[in-house]
Design an enzyme around this catalytic site. Structure first.
Site, PDB file in Angstrom:
ATOM      1  N   GLU A 100       0.812  -1.212   0.000  1.00  6.49           N
ATOM      2  CA  GLU A 100       0.000   0.000   0.000  1.00  6.49           C
ATOM      3  C   GLU A 100       0.849   1.268   0.000  1.00  6.49           C
ATOM      4  O   GLU A 100       0.556   2.223  -0.733  1.00  6.49           O
ATOM      5  CB  GLU A 100      -0.952   0.002   1.198  1.00  6.49           C
ATOM      6  CG  GLU A 100      -2.171  -0.881   1.053  1.00  6.49           C
ATOM      7  CD  GLU A 100      -1.861  -2.365   1.184  1.00  6.49           C
ATOM      8  OE1 GLU A 100      -2.727  -3.195   0.817  1.00  6.49           O
ATOM      9  OE2 GLU A 100      -0.751  -2.705   1.655  1.00  6.49           O
TER      10      GLU A 100
ATOM     11  N   HIS B 143     -10.711  -6.516   9.574  1.00  5.64           N
ATOM     12  CA  HIS B 143     -11.316  -6.031   8.330  1.00  5.64           C
ATOM     13  C   HIS B 143     -12.696  -5.430   8.562  1.00  5.64           C
ATOM     14  O   HIS B 143     -13.528  -5.448   7.659  1.00  5.64           O
ATOM     15  CB  HIS B 143     -11.409  -7.169   7.317  1.00  5.64           C
ATOM     16  CG  HIS B 143     -10.096  -7.785   6.967  1.00  5.64           C
ATOM     17  ND1 HIS B 143      -9.123  -7.112   6.261  1.00  5.64           N
ATOM     18  CD2 HIS B 143      -9.579  -9.008   7.245  1.00  5.64           C
ATOM     19  CE1 HIS B 143      -8.065  -7.902   6.108  1.00  5.64           C
ATOM     20  NE2 HIS B 143      -8.314  -9.048   6.704  1.00  5.64           N
TER      21      HIS B 143
END
Length: 325
Positions: free
Chosen positions: A59, A128
């Site tokens: 990322e 998540h």
């Protein structure tokens, strides 16, 4: 036409790619796989690998590449699979994307759009299931969007791409399969204003994103009890549309803020503070808040549902605000 939130997002990306050659999509699995949530399905075949770019699982690396592309004149759409993964690129987002305009004395804008999935309710456990959009709303230099409707899913992206500064779009994971009618000519929408989704006179229910439909359902149940609730969809968390919030509270004299984030340091705390600062003497009751429990989101379905805001909790808070608790 009938469509889903997922398809509305895909149509928005397709239109942006067609309208501006500088636009491209990049992120993990956005190409051949079609996106982790199938938002970009089919776009690789349509636009090719130069404009639908799969990235390594890094990322910080691909967010930095997107920032560089924006500085070089492109209009990147950077997909970050889920909001928790964005923390691996927080330095790039906060110290580079959000700060370069200021640090360069106004010489360099960073016209980039970040898309990411947020929210809980899908049994994805503690890693998540975050709702961290309130964290990002804390950072000057960023524009924070939370599309909750098909119209906003379809229309916010193109407007965001015209913004000279970084825009983060938070898409609640529970919304992707939601279906409904969308006008054939649906197009770009305003990204600075909140929306009154249901007018009312007794209490203002203020929310955004994945909790909007639940709050609208709660408002219908309150109506059956003779309580007329107004529902405000914030839509944009930074900048907050303070005028719409205060106008609603001035009319109803009561407010409940519903936020899937944790209560401490949340966007609900910011909205509550602004109401208290600017409309204190309009209030007939303390501002209520309905937030997620202050625990890592559980995996077990029953525990997860118990930890999240619910219609029953909204009903209880609204009734308490109007003195029927």
């Amino acid at each position: 036409m009938k469509t889903t939130y997922r398809e509305a997002m895909r149509a928005a990306i397709r239109e942006s790619l067609q309208r501006d050659d500088r636009v491209f999509l990049m992120g993990e699995d956005v190409g051949k796989y079609g996106g982790c949530f199938a938002v970009s399905l089919g776009l690789l075949d349509e636009f090719g690998p130069d404009r639908i770019r799969d990235t390594p699982l890094s990322e910080s690396g691909f967010v930095g590449a997107g920032i560089g592309a924006a500085l070089g004149g492109m209009r990147p759409i950077v997909e970050i699979m889920t909001v928790n993964f964005s923390l691996l690129a927080l330095d790039q987002i906060m110290n580079n994307a959000a700060s370069i305009l200021h640090m360069s004395g106004g010489q360099f804008n960073v016209p980039i759009v970040f898309r990411m999935t947020t929210g809980a309710g899908r049994q994805l456990a503690a890693q998540h299931s975050h709702s961290l959009e309130g964290w990002y709303a804390h950072i000057p230099g960023l524009h924070i969007l939370t599309p909750a409707t098909l119209e906003d899913a379809r229309g916010m992206l193109w407007t965001a791409l015209q913004n000279p500064d970084p825009v983060l779009i938070f898409e609640h994971g529970s919304l992707y399969p939601r279906s409904g009618d969308l006008a054939d000519d649906a197009g770009p929408v305003d990204i600075v204003s909140a929306a009154v989704r249901r007018p009312g006179s007794d209490v203002s229910l203020i929310t955004y994103g994945g909790t909007l439909q639940m709050v609208l359902d709660a408002a219908d149940r309150l109506a059956a009890d003779g309580i007329d609730a107004e529902v405000i969809d914030l839509r944009t968390l930074r900048p907050l549309d303070e005028a719409t919030i205060l106008a609603s509270v001035t009319k109803t004299h009561r407010a409940v803020v519903i936020d899937e984030g944790w209560r401490s340091g949340s966007i609900s705390a910011e909205v509550s503070a602004r109401i208290t600062e600017h409309a204190f003497y309009e209030l007939d009751a303390p501002v209520g808040r309905v937030c997620s429990a202050e625990v890592p989101t559980p995996y077990a379905h029953e525990l997860e549902q118990a930890a999240l805001p619910s219609a029953d909790r909204v009903l209880a808070a609204a009734r308490e605000a109007v003195g029927r608790g």
